[in-house]
Enzyme design. Structure first.
Site, short mmCIF file in Angstrom:
data_model
loop_
_atom_site.label_atom_id
_atom_site.label_comp_id
_atom_site.label_asym_id
_atom_site.label_seq_id
_atom_site.Cartn_x
_atom_site.Cartn_y
_atom_site.Cartn_z
N ALA A 23 0.82 -1.21 0.00
CA ALA A 23 0.00 0.00 0.00
C ALA A 23 0.85 1.26 0.00
O ALA A 23 1.84 1.35 -0.72
CB ALA A 23 -0.98 -0.05 1.17
N CYS A 24 0.47 2.28 0.81
CA CYS A 24 1.03 3.63 0.71
C CYS A 24 2.55 3.67 0.79
O CYS A 24 3.18 2.82 1.41
CB CYS A 24 0.46 4.51 1.81
SG CYS A 24 -1.33 4.46 1.98
N GLY A 25 3.12 4.71 0.17
CA GLY A 25 4.54 4.99 0.30
C GLY A 25 4.72 6.14 1.29
O GLY A 25 4.07 7.18 1.16
N ARG A 54 3.08 2.90 -5.48
CA ARG A 54 2.34 2.46 -4.29
C ARG A 54 0.98 3.14 -4.19
O ARG A 54 0.17 2.75 -3.35
CB ARG A 54 3.15 2.76 -3.03
CG ARG A 54 4.33 1.84 -2.82
CD ARG A 54 5.14 2.26 -1.59
NE ARG A 54 6.03 1.19 -1.18
CZ ARG A 54 5.72 0.26 -0.29
NH1 ARG A 54 4.53 0.27 0.28
NH2 ARG A 54 6.57 -0.68 0.03
N ASN A 255 1.12 4.35 6.60
CA ASN A 255 0.89 3.24 5.68
C ASN A 255 0.37 2.08 6.50
O ASN A 255 1.09 1.51 7.32
CB ASN A 255 2.19 2.84 4.97
CG ASN A 255 2.03 1.54 4.19
OD1 ASN A 255 0.93 1.16 3.82
ND2 ASN A 255 3.14 0.85 3.95
#
Length: 631
Positions: A23-25, A54, A255
């Site tokens: 997922a998120c960076g 991401r 994240n």
């Protein structure tokens, strides 16, 4: 490795860092010596651009889930604006505070929100200097992001020179909440303040990372200087992408997902009437609700972190409270640190779930992992004092010869750059320092009562021995059927085996079933859609515990020894002997005064009788609490 795969794929699967796509960076870049420069910002933007994969974007190919940076206030850039606009002079750049505003598109609503924000800051003692329209290039945005883009402005104010730094941040936080409440009371839901601080400012929006410095022209200005930059590329999982929910928030970028979110939100709402602090006095109620509606799990965590930091706790201390490491079954954990975690667990439940969090208050930049370590977090320290922490390797181009240290965070670990002390703080250093702030170990050993340690037997003598028709009647009364006995209880109790059933479950939900159901079947686990939480206290004992504390909870904003005065059981399911001992606990300490409430109702009254009984139980429970009962 499958040799039939093409060479590029073999290299991909053979390189663990290439598989880190959770997922998120997120991450931060900081100068260990606190030196402000445009280079730190450029490296953070480079890092977030390298996390673009991401994130996610809409069908127009440009409207992303969100990207942004949190930095120190670019004083040089904003002082230039004040000079060029011939606004009121500011004596010291350190006295500059900035409110970043996302204003409604409608002119009347925007004017109301702008004026309200200015008025609340004036009442708090700040002097307005200028309202600055943030230079942006809307052509860089996708169609959806451009259509929903708010008016983006900065309100520049000067703080009173005699106001201490922490009180300044507290006053800005209070002013922001007052302005937000006023807008909501006016029916304006599209007013948002990404940051309001004399230390930090947030630039974020509904875009993908490569658009960030092309949309916000400030970020490309060489006079934008900072020693800290937290970055984030969002991949939305539980909420719809909006300008407001892009990250970083006012303190953190996240994240992961908070599995325990509903419980965390309920607990915060429940403790609000009991909150008090000499730092806030009557102003505290202006902050309610602490957790703002409509936020993502990350935004809600940020709300609580903001309260704790502005109520006197240090940034690292507050994050340790909210996202603790797994301390109960760790054999090699220092006992002072264990006691510190156990003490804080009495006043704050963990915000638990897979998480890599980068966070900053403008003085310290830090990162932490959840107790399971379910998100990747790598760090590098360069020879020139640059510290980089991020979701992946290679986010910033630095020659290997210039790297003096590198590694990755483990489960529950934390790392920080303190620009005031000009120090890189390791996990052990951070937690030892916080654990020694107060005599937590003495408080726990003196006040916490553990029944299993004081001789309370696990089983009562003379237990009831039901058999024959009486046993069957009791089983029917509590909803147990022959399948429960044959398929679940018998293998577990007599053969020490796990119950085995079919892959599917075609039985109706308990609330829709026409058959009698056990109480627990009406409840379903709520968990994140990306990573499930640990739920097995036997095979996952290092990170999952059934220990349960009962008794009155102390104020979240206090730090007193009496908060440890609780009764701690090894399981939420009490034996007959433990329950009998608990009923007598009031004799040990009046804080554990209890009230017994009849939870039965006449079956002949049917559903109406159940509804009446539930209402009666709630009223009796409230009356008992008002009378001073805690159990």
């Amino acid at each position: 490795m499958n040799r039939s795969l093409p060479e590029p794929l073999r290299r991909y699967y053979a390189t663990p860092s290439l598989l880190e796509r959770d997922a998120c960076g997120v991450g931060f870049v900081a100068d260990l010596h606190g030196r402000r420069s445009h280079r730190i910002l450029r490296q953070a933007i480079e890092a977030v651009k390298n996390c673009t994969h991401r994130g996610a974007c809409s069908a127009d190919g440009k409207s992303g889930d969100g990207a942004g940076v949190l930095t120190q206030i670019p004083r040089r850039l904003l002082m230039r604006h004040l000079r060029e606009s011939a606004r009121e002079a500011l004596g010291r750049p350190e006295d500059l505070a900035v409110a970043m505003l996302f204003l409604p598109q409608a002119e009347a609503a925007a004017t109301f929100c702008r004026n309200t924000m200015r008025d609340t800051l004036v009442r708090a003692g700040f002097t307005p200097l200028a309202t600055r329209e943030v230079p942006v290039d809307r052509e860089q945005l996708g169609e959806f992001a451009r259509r929903t883009c708010p008016r983006i402005e900065q309100l520049l104010v000067a703080r009173p020179s005699e106001m201490p730094d922490d009180e300044c941040e507290r006053a800005l936080y209070h002013a922001r909440r007052c302005a937000e409440r006023a807008a909501l009371q006016r029916g304006i839901a599209d007013f948002y303040v990404p940051s309001c601080s004399a230390r930090t400012v947030v630039y974020k929006g509904l875009m993908v990372a490569p658009q960030l410095d092309r949309f916000f022209l400030d970020l490309a200005d060489p006079e934008y200087e900072t020693a800290i930059a937290v970055f984030h590329q969002r991949y939305s999982t539980n909420t719809f992408p909006t300008w407001f929910l892009a990250q970083p928030f006012r303190f953190l970028a996240h994240n992961g997902e908070i599995n325990t979110l509903q419980g965390n939100v309920n607990w915060m709402a429940a403790r609000e009437p009991e909150l008090q602090s000499p730092l806030w006095l009557r102003r505290l109620k202006d902050l309610f609700p602490i957790i703002q509606k409509g936020g993502s799990d990350s935004a809600m965590l940020d709300n609580v972190l903001e309260l704790l930091v502005n109520s006197g706790r240090g940034l690292l201390h507050a994050m340790m409270m909210l996202v603790p490491e797994a301390y109960q079954q760790s054999d090699d954990l220092d006992e002072e640190i264990r006691a510190c975690f156990e003490y804080h667990a009495t006043i704050m439940e963990p915000w638990d779930g897979p998480a890599f969090i980068a966070f900053s208050d403008g003085l310290t930049a830090a990162a932490t992992l959840d107790r399971n370590g379910l998100r990747p977090a790598r760090y590098w320290v360069a020879r020139d004092g640059t510290v980089i922490v991020g979701s992946e390797a290679g986010l910033v181009r630095i020659p290997q010869r210039d790297i003096v240290a590198k590694g990755r965070l483990g489960p529950g670990q934390m790392i920080a750059v303190d620009t005031e002390r000009q120090a890189l703080l390791t996990n052990e250093t951070i937690k030892r320092e916080i654990a020694r702030r107060q005599p937590y170990r003495a408080w726990i050993s003196t006040h916490m009562i553990r029944p299993h340690e004081i001789g309370v037997p696990e089983a009562a003598s003379g237990a009831v021995d039901w058999s024959g028709e009486e046993l069957v009647r009791r089983q029917k009364c509590f909803g147990y059927g022959s399948e429960d006995l044959d398929r679940i209880l018998t293998p577990m109790l007599l053969e020490s085996k796990e119950p085995v059933g079919a892959m599917g479950d075609d039985t109706p939900l308990a609330v829709l079933s026409e058959k009698p159901q056990l109480l627990y079947r009406y409840f379903k686990q709520r968990f994140a859609q990306v990573t499930n939480p640990p739920i097995d206290p036997l095979r996952e004992r290092l990170v999952m515990s059934l220990n349960t504390a009962v008794g009155p909870r102390a104020c979240l904003l206090d730090e007193v020894d009496d908060a440890a005065r609780l009764i701690k059981f090894q399981s939420p399911i009490l034996t007959t002997a433990e329950f009998g001992w608990l009923r007598r606990a009031a004799a040990l300490d009046p804080r554990f005064a209890h009230r017994e409430i009849d939870c039965t109702f006449p079956v002949a009254e049917g559903p109406e009788g159940l509804a009446t009984a539930v209402e009666r139980i709630c009223q009796e429970a409230e009356a008992a609490v008002d009378a001073g009962c805690s159990l």
